[in-house]
Design a protein around this motif. Structure first.
Motif, PDB file in Angstrom:
ATOM      1  N   PRO A 119     -26.287 -12.955  57.893  1.00 45.72           N
ATOM      2  CA  PRO A 119     -26.438 -11.970  56.809  1.00 45.72           C
ATOM      3  C   PRO A 119     -26.213 -10.554  57.333  1.00 45.72           C
ATOM      4  CG  PRO A 119     -28.213 -13.580  56.746  1.00 45.72           C
ATOM      5  CD  PRO A 119     -27.471 -13.822  58.019  1.00 45.72           C
ATOM      6  N   SER A 120     -25.722  -9.696  56.461  1.00 44.73           N
ATOM      7  CA  SER A 120     -25.412  -8.333  56.886  1.00 44.73           C
ATOM      8  C   SER A 120     -26.659  -7.487  57.087  1.00 44.73           C
ATOM      9  CB  SER A 120     -24.513  -7.666  55.848  1.00 44.73           C
ATOM     10  OG  SER A 120     -25.165  -7.632  54.583  1.00 44.73           O
ATOM     11  N   ALA A 121     -27.748  -7.805  56.411  1.00 46.51           N
ATOM     12  CA  ALA A 121     -28.987  -7.037  56.528  1.00 46.51           C
ATOM     13  C   ALA A 121     -30.124  -7.906  56.005  1.00 46.51           C
ATOM     14  CB  ALA A 121     -28.898  -5.726  55.754  1.00 46.51           C
ATOM     15  N   ILE A 122     -31.350  -7.414  56.180  1.00 47.80           N
ATOM     16  CA  ILE A 122     -32.547  -8.131  55.732  1.00 47.80           C
ATOM     17  C   ILE A 122     -33.383  -7.170  54.893  1.00 47.80           C
ATOM     18  CG2 ILE A 122     -34.652  -9.333  56.441  1.00 47.80           C
ATOM     19  CD1 ILE A 122     -33.257 -10.165  58.987  1.00 47.80           C
ATOM     20  N   ALA A 123     -33.952  -7.679  53.824  1.00 44.31           N
ATOM     21  CA  ALA A 123     -34.848  -6.903  52.970  1.00 44.31           C
ATOM     22  C   ALA A 123     -35.999  -7.798  52.541  1.00 44.31           C
ATOM     23  CB  ALA A 123     -34.109  -6.348  51.755  1.00 44.31           C
ATOM     24  N   LEU A 124     -37.102  -7.189  52.130  1.00 43.92           N
ATOM     25  CA  LEU A 124     -38.282  -7.932  51.680  1.00 43.92           C
ATOM     26  C   LEU A 124     -38.516  -7.692  50.203  1.00 43.92           C
ATOM     27  CD1 LEU A 124     -40.914  -7.443  54.544  1.00 43.92           C
ATOM     28  CD2 LEU A 124     -39.189  -9.221  54.279  1.00 43.92           C
ATOM     29  N   THR A 125     -39.023  -8.713  49.542  1.00 42.93           N
ATOM     30  CA  THR A 125     -39.397  -8.610  48.139  1.00 42.93           C
ATOM     31  C   THR A 125     -40.847  -9.058  47.986  1.00 42.93           C
ATOM     32  OG1 THR A 125     -38.873  -9.365  45.887  1.00 42.93           O
ATOM     33  CG2 THR A 125     -38.554 -10.947  47.648  1.00 42.93           C
ATOM     34  N   PRO A 126     -41.639  -8.394  47.152  1.00 40.06           N
ATOM     35  CA  PRO A 126     -43.043  -8.797  46.974  1.00 40.06           C
ATOM     36  C   PRO A 126     -43.172 -10.005  46.054  1.00 40.06           C
ATOM     37  CG  PRO A 126     -42.576  -6.877  45.638  1.00 40.06           C
ATOM     38  CD  PRO A 126     -41.318  -7.163  46.405  1.00 40.06           C
ATOM     39  N   TRP A 131     -33.614 -15.337  48.927  1.00 41.72           N
ATOM     40  CA  TRP A 131     -32.266 -15.571  48.432  1.00 41.72           C
ATOM     41  C   TRP A 131     -31.294 -14.643  49.158  1.00 41.72           C
ATOM     42  CZ3 TRP A 131     -36.007 -12.982  45.637  1.00 41.72           C
ATOM     43  CH2 TRP A 131     -35.740 -11.667  45.297  1.00 41.72           C
ATOM     44  N   LEU A 132     -30.008 -14.886  48.913  1.00 39.93           N
ATOM     45  CA  LEU A 132     -28.942 -14.024  49.402  1.00 39.93           C
ATOM     46  C   LEU A 132     -28.459 -13.153  48.250  1.00 39.93           C
ATOM     47  CD1 LEU A 132     -26.881 -16.594  51.487  1.00 39.93           C
ATOM     48  CD2 LEU A 132     -28.359 -14.799  52.390  1.00 39.93           C
ATOM     49  N   GLU A 133     -28.199 -11.892  48.532  1.00 44.25           N
ATOM     50  CA  GLU A 133     -27.775 -10.964  47.489  1.00 44.25           C
ATOM     51  C   GLU A 133     -26.580 -10.142  47.964  1.00 44.25           C
ATOM     52  OE1 GLU A 133     -30.143  -7.336  45.825  1.00 44.25           O
ATOM     53  OE2 GLU A 133     -30.611  -9.087  44.598  1.00 44.25           O
ATOM     54  N   VAL A 168     -32.731 -11.641  51.478  1.00 43.72           N
ATOM     55  CA  VAL A 168     -33.968 -11.133  50.889  1.00 43.72           C
ATOM     56  C   VAL A 168     -35.060 -12.178  51.115  1.00 43.72           C
ATOM     57  CG1 VAL A 168     -35.100 -10.304  48.806  1.00 43.72           C
ATOM     58  CG2 VAL A 168     -32.671  -9.858  49.158  1.00 43.72           C
ATOM     59  N   ILE A 169     -36.149 -11.773  51.744  1.00 43.01           N
ATOM     60  CA  ILE A 169     -37.241 -12.686  52.109  1.00 43.01           C
ATOM     61  C   ILE A 169     -38.499 -12.265  51.356  1.00 43.01           C
ATOM     62  CG2 ILE A 169     -38.580 -13.661  54.012  1.00 43.01           C
ATOM     63  CD1 ILE A 169     -36.367 -12.786  55.909  1.00 43.01           C
ATOM     64  N   GLY A 170     -39.231 -13.232  50.825  1.00 51.65           N
ATOM     65  CA  GLY A 170     -40.515 -12.943  50.195  1.00 51.65           C
ATOM     66  C   GLY A 170     -41.522 -12.456  51.218  1.00 51.65           C
ATOM     67  N   SER A 171     -42.086 -11.283  50.995  1.00 51.56           N
ATOM     68  CA  SER A 171     -43.003 -10.712  51.990  1.00 51.56           C
ATOM     69  C   SER A 171     -44.238 -11.577  52.250  1.00 51.56           C
ATOM     70  CB  SER A 171     -43.408  -9.296  51.567  1.00 51.56           C
ATOM     71  OG  SER A 171     -44.089  -9.304  50.324  1.00 51.56           O
ATOM     72  N   PRO A 172     -44.814 -12.287  51.234  1.00 51.37           N
ATOM     73  CA  PRO A 172     -45.963 -13.140  51.566  1.00 51.37           C
ATOM     74  C   PRO A 172     -45.633 -14.208  52.603  1.00 51.37           C
ATOM     75  CG  PRO A 172     -45.821 -12.819  49.195  1.00 51.37           C
ATOM     76  CD  PRO A 172     -44.555 -12.270  49.784  1.00 51.37           C
ATOM     77  N   PHE A 173     -44.375 -14.647  52.660  1.00 47.04           N
ATOM     78  CA  PHE A 173     -44.001 -15.664  53.641  1.00 47.04           C
ATOM     79  C   PHE A 173     -44.187 -15.156  55.067  1.00 47.04           C
ATOM     80  CE2 PHE A 173     -40.760 -17.541  50.423  1.00 47.04           C
ATOM     81  CZ  PHE A 173     -41.795 -18.140  49.741  1.00 47.04           C
ATOM     82  N   ALA A 187     -33.541 -21.689  56.700  1.00 46.62           N
ATOM     83  CA  ALA A 187     -32.297 -22.367  57.077  1.00 46.62           C
ATOM     84  C   ALA A 187     -31.375 -22.631  55.880  1.00 46.62           C
ATOM     85  CB  ALA A 187     -32.616 -23.665  57.825  1.00 46.62           C
ATOM     86  N   PRO A 188     -31.865 -23.216  54.756  1.00 49.26           N
ATOM     87  CA  PRO A 188     -30.949 -23.434  53.618  1.00 49.26           C
ATOM     88  C   PRO A 188     -30.450 -22.128  53.006  1.00 49.26           C
ATOM     89  CG  PRO A 188     -32.963 -24.734  53.384  1.00 49.26           C
ATOM     90  CD  PRO A 188     -33.199 -23.745  54.474  1.00 49.26           C
ATOM     91  N   VAL A 189     -31.266 -21.072  53.085  1.00 49.48           N
ATOM     92  CA  VAL A 189     -30.855 -19.792  52.505  1.00 49.48           C
ATOM     93  C   VAL A 189     -29.746 -19.175  53.344  1.00 49.48           C
ATOM     94  CG1 VAL A 189     -31.650 -17.550  51.716  1.00 49.48           C
ATOM     95  CG2 VAL A 189     -33.202 -19.495  51.629  1.00 49.48           C
ATOM     96  N   VAL A 190     -29.959 -19.136  54.657  1.00 50.46           N
ATOM     97  CA  VAL A 190     -28.941 -18.560  55.537  1.00 50.46           C
ATOM     98  C   VAL A 190     -27.665 -19.395  55.503  1.00 50.46           C
ATOM     99  CG1 VAL A 190     -28.419 -17.977  57.940  1.00 50.46           C
ATOM    100  CG2 VAL A 190     -30.681 -17.489  57.003  1.00 50.46           C
ATOM    101  N   ALA A 191     -27.817 -20.714  55.352  1.00 49.25           N
ATOM    102  CA  ALA A 191     -26.633 -21.571  55.278  1.00 49.25           C
ATOM    103  C   ALA A 191     -25.761 -21.222  54.078  1.00 49.25           C
ATOM    104  CB  ALA A 191     -27.055 -23.041  55.210  1.00 49.25           C
ATOM    105  N   GLY A 192     -26.320 -20.566  53.090  1.00 47.70           N
ATOM    106  CA  GLY A 192     -25.536 -20.174  51.916  1.00 47.70           C
ATOM    107  C   GLY A 192     -24.503 -19.108  52.206  1.00 47.70           C
TER     108      GLY A 192
END
Length: 574
Positions: A119-126, A131-133, A168-173, A187-192
């Motif tokens: 992925p080109s970058a990483i971000a967090l969502t509450p 997912w990939l965006e 984009v990763i869920g911050s609670p995780f 793994a399945p998300v990055v595989a996308g």
């Protein structure tokens, strides 16, 4: 890494559906060019002498040419709006690589194991999702530059590859899961990113996102009604193909990810369900009361760990999950997890409650250690004050209060007729006019809360306009821009009965704190709690409901007597 090959059946199906979406785009282009093609044929035929110069042919040629010009202008307008409209972008907390080098290293190692672009970058969502965006649209600004520099390369002698999306990763995780669990879950998300790198799939996604953004733009501008109608027509034509394409991409990503931590992923999926339950409970029961008070808990992600640990202690089904806490948490992959948690907590308040985007005098953070005093006690006293203020208004209007006879103090009471006491509300709701007073209280409390919410929203909007500056654009009706409403409200507005129940409960809690030595507390799963002797008393709500719904005050009087609350003593309201 060279061009990504995706031999899986799911990827082939996704590419076939992407081509179907692109055929819809080609068909629309062909329809737009058809009148122009006919006009060119008529003009060429006339110039070559194949078509006579009679008045009928001349009129036909002129009419077809005029129609072609109109169609081309309209098609150009649609194409321009679709190309320039900004696709929806999920509000997230960006995570620069320098603030989380270990997290970026984990994701890149995972991409190498999966043989897909990182992925080109990483971000967090509450939220409890990942997912990939795609953020390569020019309107997304710096994100496009980062994505282009990291996710796009020009192979020798070839065309530039499609830019990799943002993860984009869920911050609670990050706070609840362990490092190995997070890697298995991602793994399945990055595989996308593998199917996403296919040029046909990327082009189909850009087309669909552009149409969706064009519909949103046209909805706000009546002059673009034709553009909106055309975009909706094209969306309906490619909707099924786009849905099947995304299913194929998901299937391909899942198939590729089976080779990486498959067994651990099953355990991690169980943690996803548990994290979602704890996060939802924390937002609704703990964070929402603070948001309504103009305070936002600054460590929500850390709080979800406490909530889930408490759930593990109470629920045998969750037993054993807390034993994982001895392993390294995924938040250790961040250099400064506290700052990231604070930013995610502020974004959660913005998304789920509609608060200001920046802290201020009326919107300040609160630590968990300060929550009982700064939120719980203050909430109870403000609601108790509002309840007695409404009672005073009813008394001033003569709305049946005098029939209860509660304003006349009994022998030995050290109260005045209008003193804020528990005895006053008991007399009102159990007297001959109790039912009518209760209904009047519900109506007036609802109106009072609505007025206060409107004033707060107007104040927040004015503050944001001042912060944005005089030249900042404003989009009417967009809750994310003007701050008048949350994007994803957690709960519908409380009914009059719920408001009355909350206010009477608050009054009783204030009296217990003032006269019986009780203290305000925080329950990680249920929010504000009344502590008596250090233990939570959860049986108050049943007694209050009996008073409000049945007009029966005996259960509440018995509870007050058991705890030692003096109902005739005025409570402190501020």
């Amino acid at each position: 890494m060279g061009p990504v090959a995706v031999p899986e059946a799911g990827a082939h199906a996704a590419r076939a559906r992407a081509l179907a979406v692109l055929r819809v785009r080609s068909a629309a282009l062909a329809v737009a060019l058809l009148p122009a093609a006919v006009a060119v044929v008529l003009l060429a035929g006339s110039l070559m002498g194949r078509i006579p110069d009679g008045s009928g042919w001349s009129a036909l040629r002129l009419s077809v040419t005029a129609a072609a010009v109109v169609v081309l202008v309209l098609a150009a307008a649609v194409a321009a709006v679709v190309a320039r409209a900004r696709p929806a972008l999920s509000p997230t907390v960006p995570i620069p690589e320098e603030t989380a080098p270990d997290l970026y290293r984990l994701v890149r190692d995972l991409a190498d194991r999966l043989d897909v672009p990182a992925p080109s970058a990483i971000a967090l969502t509450p939220d409890c999702d990942s997912w990939l965006e795609d953020r390569t649209h020019p309107a997304h600004g710096p994100s496009r530059e980062r994505a282009t520099s990291r996710g796009r390369a020009r192979p020798p002698g070839g065309e530039p590859r499609v830019a990799a999306p943002v993860l984009v990763i869920g911050s609670p995780f990050l706070w609840w899961m362990r490092v190995a669990e997070l890697r298995a879950l991602l793994a399945p998300v990055v595989a996308g990113t593998g199917p996403s790198a296919n040029p046909d799939i990327a082009a189909a996604r850009r087309f669909v996102r552009g149409l969706d953004a064009a519909v949103a733009v046209a909805a706000k501008r009546p002059a673009l009604a034709f553009v909106g109608w055309t975009a909706r027509l094209l969306l309906r034509a490619c909707r099924d193909h786009a849905a099947e394409m995304e299913r194929g991409v998901a299937a391909a990503a899942s198939e590729r990810a089976q080779a990486v931590d498959y067994g651990l992923r099953i355990v991690a999926q169980e943690q996803v369900g548990l994290a979602y339950a704890g996060w939802d409970r924390l937002l609704n029961r703990v964070a929402l009361p603070a948001w309504r008070m103009g305070r936002w808990p600054s460590r929500l992600d850390a709080g979800v760990v406490s909530a889930l640990t408490e759930l593990s202690r109470r629920d045998r089904l969750a037993e054993g999950f807390a034993s994982r806490l001895g392993e390294r948490p995924a938040c250790d992959l961040l250099e400064e997890p506290g700052l990231i948690d604070e930013a995610a907590s502020l974004l959660a308040a913005r998304l789920f409650h509609g608060g200001p985007c920046e802290p201020g005098p009326d919107w300040s953070p609160v630590a968990w250690s300060q929550y009982p005093e700064e939120v719980v006690d203050r909430k109870w006293r403000l609601e108790a004050a509002r309840l007695h203020r409404v009672l005073d208004d009813i008394a001033a209007c003569g709305a049946g209060v005098g029939a209860a006879g509660g304003d006349r103090p009994g022998p030995g009471q050290d109260t005045t007729p209008d003193a804020p006491t528990v005895a006053r509300i008991l007399d009102r709701l159990t007297g001959p006019a109790g039912s009518g007073v209760g209904e009047e209280l519900e109506v007036r409390l609802s109106a009072e809360v609505a007025r206060e919410a409107a004033r707060e929203a107007a104040r927040d909007a004015a503050g944001e306009r001042r912060a944005a500056g005089p030249g900042a654009p404003a989009v009417a009706g967009d809750p994310w821009v003007d701050g008048l409403a949350p994007l994803f409200p957690l709960q519908p507005p409380r009914s009059g009965r719920e408001l009355l129940t909350d206010h009477v409960t608050a009054l009783v809690c204030c009296a217990a704190v003032d006269t019986a030595g009780a203290t305000p507390g925080l329950d990680w799963l249920d929010g504000p709690a009344l502590l008596i002797g250090g233990a939570r008393r959860a049986d108050l709500s049943r007694s209050v409901l009996s008073l409000i719904e049945d007009g029966d005050g005996e259960p509440l009087r018995a509870w007050l007597g058991e705890v030692g609350v003096r109902t005739e003593k005025p409570v402190r309201l501020v």
